[in-house]
Design an enzyme around this catalytic site. Structure first.
Site, PDB file in Angstrom:
ATOM      1  CB  CYS A  29      -7.862   0.510   5.900  1.00 35.91           C
ATOM      2  SG  CYS A  29      -9.365   0.487   4.898  1.00 35.91           S
ATOM      3  CB  CYS A  40      -8.193   0.259   2.041  1.00 34.37           C
ATOM      4  SG  CYS A  40      -9.185   1.422   3.146  1.00 34.37           S
ATOM      5  CG  ASP A  41      -4.378  -0.793   1.820  1.00 37.12           C
ATOM      6  OD1 ASP A  41      -4.676  -0.209   0.826  1.00 37.12           O
ATOM      7  OD2 ASP A  41      -4.040  -0.138   2.883  1.00 37.12           O
TER       8      ASP A  41
END
Ligand code: NAP
Length: 315
Positions: free
Chosen positions: A139, A142-143
């Site tokens: 992701c 997300c990261d």
């Protein structure tokens, strides 16, 4: 076979406890419907494996994925939803009272909301499991922000890989896109975006053989084809993002509910599936957006649809 004697009978059973399932539970329980959530063996879905979530509205400093999910579960319980940390093994959704099984235990409900989500497809190579969350992610949204000024690799050649590669250049100095063929699967528009991005370099005809690193990712071992030749080489990277598709968790409902060719649940309209009284929310249907907030939104819709459907049945 366990006797139901009314105890295992619900208005609404929700299968899955990611943002879709838990938001459905909050709305369903709040509407005074007797609601049971099967969380699965591990509760909270994919966000339990994420660290800081910076794009869920309402948290100016971000929120840790597991904390967000625990709070959602708490909120659903406070509204009156019951939670069972059990994995559903079988369903029978065709009867008026739908049946959900955990082994020999039988649970019935007038409505079932399917929210089992999907899981990122894995490469199944050495290092992937060991370094998951320590440089290996599925992701970028997300990261990605953890890779300011670093070098990362995105694996895959579809729209997700192209989008993630482009997105990651906001943070990383260099993004390799590793693709197993010599042409991308991504749409022309997305291809143009990566071809035009100076920070993206595509490594064609390359298969990942190993993700290297001890404590954290340090590189990739690639086997690269060039005509009949094949060479193996190491590419130093700080992070690896898998974008090789998702696999829907639709195994237990295959044959009961209409699925698309990739196994995602089809909707007739809104969150209505092919079976009356069965609704779907989140990544089990949506392989396009795949965000916590969109899953939560669809969870809300599914509970409202369920409530309306039940009211129609009563009348
Ligand atoms: P996808 O279209 O299925 O692409 C998966 C990619 O991963 C393909 O390039 C595939 O290679 C590669 N791949 C699969 N298994 C692999 C393996 N074991 N090792 C190496 N490579 C592997 O999945 P997606 O990109 O997640 O897209 C899913 C759907 O969402 C699509 O319909 C897509 O159009 C849509 N989507 C749209 C957007 C957008 O429009 N902005 C953004 C994201 C997703 P091959 O090409 O060789 O098969």
């Amino acid at each position: 076979m366990e006797q139901t004697n009314g105890q295992n009978q619900y208005d609404v059973i929700i299968i899955g406890s990611g943002p879709a399932g838990l938001t459905a539970a909050i709305y369903s329980a709040r509407a005074q419907l007797k609601t049971l959530v099967f969380t699965g063996r591990e509760h909270g879905g994919q966000l339990m494996e994420t660290t800081l979530v910076e794009n869920f509205p309402g948290f100016p400093e971000g929120v840790m994925g597991p904390k967000l999910m625990m709070d959602m579960a708490e909120q659903a319980k406070n509204q009156g939803a019951e939670m069972l940390m059990k994995e559903v093994t079988k369903v029978d959704l065709t009867a008026e009272h739908k049946k959900v099984y955990v082994g020999d235990e039988e649970y019935t409900a007038r409505v079932v909301i399917l929210a089992m989500g999907s899981k990122p497809r894995r490469l199944e190579v050495p290092g992937e499991e060991e370094l998951w969350g320590r440089g290996v992610s599925a992701c970028a949204t997300c990261d990605g922000a953890f890779y300011k000024g670093k070098v990362v690799a995105v694996i895959g050649g579809g729209d997700s890989a192209a989008e993630e590669a482009d997105f990651l250049t906001k943070f990383a100095d260099k993004v390799y896109m590793i693709h197993r063929r010599d042409e991308l699967r991504a749409s022309k528009a997305m291809q143009t975006r990566v071809f035009d991005n100076d920070k993206v370099e595509i490594v064609w005809n390359a298969q990942v053989r190993e993700i290297e690193g001890d404590e954290k990712v340090t590189g990739l071992k690639l086997s690269i084809k060039n005509g009949d030749d094949e060479r193996v080489e190491s590419l130093p990277v700080d992070g690896v993002f898998l974008a090789i598709g998702h696999i829907p968790n639709s195994m237990i409902i295959d044959g009961d509910v209409e699925l698309d060719e990739k196994g995602f649940v089809k909707v007739q309209h809104h969150t209505y599936t092919s079976v009356p009284g069965v609704f779907v929310a989140g990544d089990l249907h949506d392989h396009e957006y795949q965000q916590a907030i969109t899953a939560a939104g669809m969870g809300c819709m599914s509970a409202l649809d369920a409530e309306k459907w039940l009211a129609g049945q009563a009348g």
